[in-house]
Scaffold this motif. Structure first.
Motif, PDB file in Angstrom:
ATOM      1  N   PRO A 142      -7.611  18.688 -11.900  1.00  0.00           N
ATOM      2  CA  PRO A 142      -8.262  17.389 -11.966  1.00  0.00           C
ATOM      3  C   PRO A 142      -9.536  17.495 -12.783  1.00  0.00           C
ATOM      4  O   PRO A 142     -10.283  18.450 -12.683  1.00  0.00           O
ATOM      5  N   ALA A 143      -9.778  16.502 -13.611  1.00  0.00           N
ATOM      6  CA  ALA A 143     -11.001  16.488 -14.402  1.00  0.00           C
ATOM      7  C   ALA A 143     -11.346  15.064 -14.742  1.00  0.00           C
ATOM      8  O   ALA A 143     -10.474  14.239 -14.975  1.00  0.00           O
ATOM      9  N   ARG A 144     -12.640  14.763 -14.748  1.00  0.00           N
ATOM     10  CA  ARG A 144     -13.073  13.440 -15.162  1.00  0.00           C
ATOM     11  C   ARG A 144     -14.294  13.595 -16.038  1.00  0.00           C
ATOM     12  O   ARG A 144     -15.020  14.585 -15.973  1.00  0.00           O
ATOM     13  N   ALA A 145     -14.490  12.567 -16.880  1.00  0.00           N
ATOM     14  CA  ALA A 145     -15.648  12.584 -17.758  1.00  0.00           C
ATOM     15  C   ALA A 145     -16.923  12.549 -16.933  1.00  0.00           C
ATOM     16  O   ALA A 145     -16.996  11.941 -15.878  1.00  0.00           O
ATOM     17  N   ILE A 146     -17.931  13.228 -17.409  1.00  0.00           N
ATOM     18  CA  ILE A 146     -19.214  13.295 -16.719  1.00  0.00           C
ATOM     19  C   ILE A 146     -20.304  12.766 -17.634  1.00  0.00           C
ATOM     20  O   ILE A 146     -20.445  13.214 -18.774  1.00  0.00           O
ATOM     21  N   ASP A 147     -21.071  11.790 -17.142  1.00  0.00           N
ATOM     22  CA  ASP A 147     -22.232  11.281 -17.874  1.00  0.00           C
ATOM     23  C   ASP A 147     -21.876  10.928 -19.319  1.00  0.00           C
ATOM     24  O   ASP A 147     -22.536  11.339 -20.275  1.00  0.00           O
ATOM     25  N   GLY A 148     -20.792  10.180 -19.486  1.00  0.00           N
ATOM     26  CA  GLY A 148     -20.401   9.743 -20.813  1.00  0.00           C
ATOM     27  C   GLY A 148     -19.639  10.785 -21.607  1.00  0.00           C
ATOM     28  O   GLY A 148     -19.329  10.575 -22.778  1.00  0.00           O
ATOM     29  N   GLY A 149     -19.339  11.923 -21.005  1.00  0.00           N
ATOM     30  CA  GLY A 149     -18.593  12.966 -21.700  1.00  0.00           C
ATOM     31  C   GLY A 149     -17.117  12.649 -21.719  1.00  0.00           C
ATOM     32  O   GLY A 149     -16.701  11.520 -21.539  1.00  0.00           O
ATOM     33  N   ALA A 150     -16.320  13.674 -21.947  1.00  0.00           N
ATOM     34  CA  ALA A 150     -14.888  13.468 -22.037  1.00  0.00           C
ATOM     35  C   ALA A 150     -14.164  14.726 -21.614  1.00  0.00           C
ATOM     36  O   ALA A 150     -14.739  15.809 -21.555  1.00  0.00           O
ATOM     37  N   VAL A 151     -12.885  14.559 -21.307  1.00  0.00           N
ATOM     38  CA  VAL A 151     -12.029  15.689 -20.973  1.00  0.00           C
ATOM     39  C   VAL A 151     -11.282  16.099 -22.238  1.00  0.00           C
ATOM     40  O   VAL A 151     -10.511  15.313 -22.781  1.00  0.00           O
ATOM     41  N   PRO A 152     -11.490  17.297 -22.742  1.00  0.00           N
ATOM     42  CA  PRO A 152     -10.789  17.717 -23.971  1.00  0.00           C
ATOM     43  C   PRO A 152      -9.334  18.073 -23.679  1.00  0.00           C
ATOM     44  O   PRO A 152      -9.037  18.847 -22.777  1.00  0.00           O
ATOM     45  N   VAL A 153      -8.438  17.472 -24.460  1.00  0.00           N
ATOM     46  CA  VAL A 153      -7.009  17.738 -24.341  1.00  0.00           C
ATOM     47  C   VAL A 153      -6.500  18.179 -25.708  1.00  0.00           C
ATOM     48  O   VAL A 153      -6.408  17.362 -26.625  1.00  0.00           O
ATOM     49  N   PRO A 154      -6.188  19.456 -25.911  1.00  0.00           N
ATOM     50  CA  PRO A 154      -5.657  19.896 -27.205  1.00  0.00           C
ATOM     51  C   PRO A 154      -4.363  19.167 -27.551  1.00  0.00           C
ATOM     52  O   PRO A 154      -3.478  19.012 -26.716  1.00  0.00           O
ATOM     53  N   ILE A 155      -4.276  18.716 -28.801  1.00  0.00           N
ATOM     54  CA  ILE A 155      -3.081  18.036 -29.277  1.00  0.00           C
ATOM     55  C   ILE A 155      -2.881  18.445 -30.727  1.00  0.00           C
ATOM     56  O   ILE A 155      -3.652  18.076 -31.605  1.00  0.00           O
ATOM     57  N   GLY A 156      -1.871  19.234 -30.981  1.00  0.00           N
ATOM     58  CA  GLY A 156      -1.666  19.764 -32.316  1.00  0.00           C
ATOM     59  C   GLY A 156      -2.850  20.636 -32.703  1.00  0.00           C
ATOM     60  O   GLY A 156      -3.269  21.516 -31.957  1.00  0.00           O
ATOM     61  N   ASP A 157      -3.424  20.332 -33.872  1.00  0.00           N
ATOM     62  CA  ASP A 157      -4.564  21.126 -34.340  1.00  0.00           C
ATOM     63  C   ASP A 157      -5.891  20.429 -34.096  1.00  0.00           C
ATOM     64  O   ASP A 157      -6.912  20.782 -34.683  1.00  0.00           O
ATOM     65  N   ARG A 158      -5.907  19.426 -33.230  1.00  0.00           N
ATOM     66  CA  ARG A 158      -7.163  18.759 -32.892  1.00  0.00           C
ATOM     67  C   ARG A 158      -7.264  18.598 -31.382  1.00  0.00           C
ATOM     68  O   ARG A 158      -6.373  19.012 -30.636  1.00  0.00           O
ATOM     69  N   THR A 159      -8.361  18.021 -30.948  1.00  0.00           N
ATOM     70  CA  THR A 159      -8.598  17.822 -29.526  1.00  0.00           C
ATOM     71  C   THR A 159      -8.748  16.343 -29.227  1.00  0.00           C
ATOM     72  O   THR A 159      -9.572  15.657 -29.839  1.00  0.00           O
TER      73      THR A 159
END
Length: 344
Positions: free
Chosen positions: A216-233
């Motif tokens: 489980p992960a959620r964005a913190i203080d306007g951040g984001a959860v990084p999810v790798p997809i192909g050669d980017r995030t």
């Protein structure tokens, strides 16, 4: 449940039935069937009814996005289209592709070689499409280069129109217990940006395509959860188990292929897309990526919630240069009726 077919559907069903013998085996060397028509006319339903009559080891059924992604990968690994087709289809004697389309000249050349390999094997082939063969690869700069393949499609397949007056998806009002139709279409009346969720759990990277347990992960203080997809995030707003929440710009505003969406759909089973604008207000390639994503999620029957700036007809109104936008609108009709919400 008894389904009452309209005239076009009955004619197509009768033709599809001739692909299968009385013992549930595809008829060897049978002429294929190319079903085309506007969205929601029952093409996929008829194809799936045919597939259900065939012994499982004799048939392969793919959404074309998924098959094409796997074909790319297999052809790259083997260096041969014939070998890739053999690997993917095995001993299948009936092959069905849902939502067949050709928009890109690079894809068109690979598709031509794939079809030649299938026709050479005398495999019974069923294609569903929103386009009659003569409208495939409509770009006038490249259309002539695809004409030989169109001619082979017409030679090897019976072309049947299923284009009655009714989009049957617009008639579905029942609530669904799960899958795509269990999602929601929310019209969000924004009163400023939603507050970022808070948590004492740090954001974590999620690797797509592995079997590791999702954290489980959620964005913190306007951040984001990084999810790798192909050669980017991909920067998701929240990830919780097999659920992902992501905004439209992050998901569709950067170069993302249908194959990338297929891989994400294999990992995430419940989707929420936030801040979806009126699609005429964004570049056509952004809207086209949403078309591809909805295709992938619909075929995989994954729950989708859309948080949009406008009702569905207005969301897709005035969109130019985006093939298949009408199919997206038709498919989103299967989501529960719109609900107006206020962004908090």
């Amino acid at each position: 449940m008894t389904i009452e077919l309209d005239a076009d559907q009955r004619a197509a069903a009768d033709r599809l039935a001739r692909l299968v013998d009385g013992r549930g085996r595809p008829v060897k060397g049978a002429h294929g069937v190319y079903l085309h028509g506007r969205p929601g006319r029952g093409k996929t339903m008829l194809m799936d009814r045919c597939v259900a009559t065939v012994a499982a080891d004799h048939v392969k059924r793919y959404h074309f996005h998924r098959f094409f992604a796997e074909l790319h990968s297999a052809a790259h690994e083997s260096g041969s289209i014939d070998t890739a087709v053999e690997r993917l289809l095995g001993s299948a004697r009936l092959v069905c592709f849902d939502e067949f389309h050709v928009h890109d000249i690079g894809d068109a050349m690979l598709i031509a070689r794939m079809l030649d390999a299938l026709f050479a094997r005398r495999i019974a082939l069923v294609l569903t499409s929103n386009y009659p063969p003569e409208q495939l690869l409509p770009n006038p700069l490249f259309h002539d280069r695809f004409l030989p393949t169109i001619a082979r499609i017409v030679e090897h397949m019976d072309v049947i129109s299923i284009d009655g007056p009714t989009d049957y998806r617009t008639l579905r009002k029942r609530a669904a217990a799960g899958g795509f139709a269990a999602g929601r279409y929310l019209i969000v009346q924004a009163e400023g940006r939603p507050e970022a969720a808070t948590s004492d759990r740090p954001a974590v990277a999620i690797t797509v395509g592995t079997s590791d347990r999702m954290l489980p992960a959620r964005a913190i203080d306007g951040g984001a959860v990084p999810v790798p997809i192909g050669d980017r995030t991909l920067r998701a707003r929240a990830v919780d188990g097999d659920a992902i929440t992501v905004d439209f710009t992050a998901l569709c505003g950067a170069a993302t292929s249908a194959a990338d969406y297929v891989r994400l759909a294999q990992r995430f089973r419940r989707w929420t897309i936030e801040d979806v604008p009126r699609l005429r207000e964004v570049p056509p390639d952004w809207a086209m990526r949403l078309v591809n994503l909805v295709d992938v999620l619909y075929d995989a029957d994954l729950e989708l919630t859309v948080c949009a700036a406008a009702p569905l007809p207005e969301l897709v109104d005035g969109v130019a240069g985006v093939p298949d936008i009408s199919r997206t609108a038709s498919r989103l009709c299967e989501i529960s009726q719109p609900v107006t919400a206020t962004a908090w």
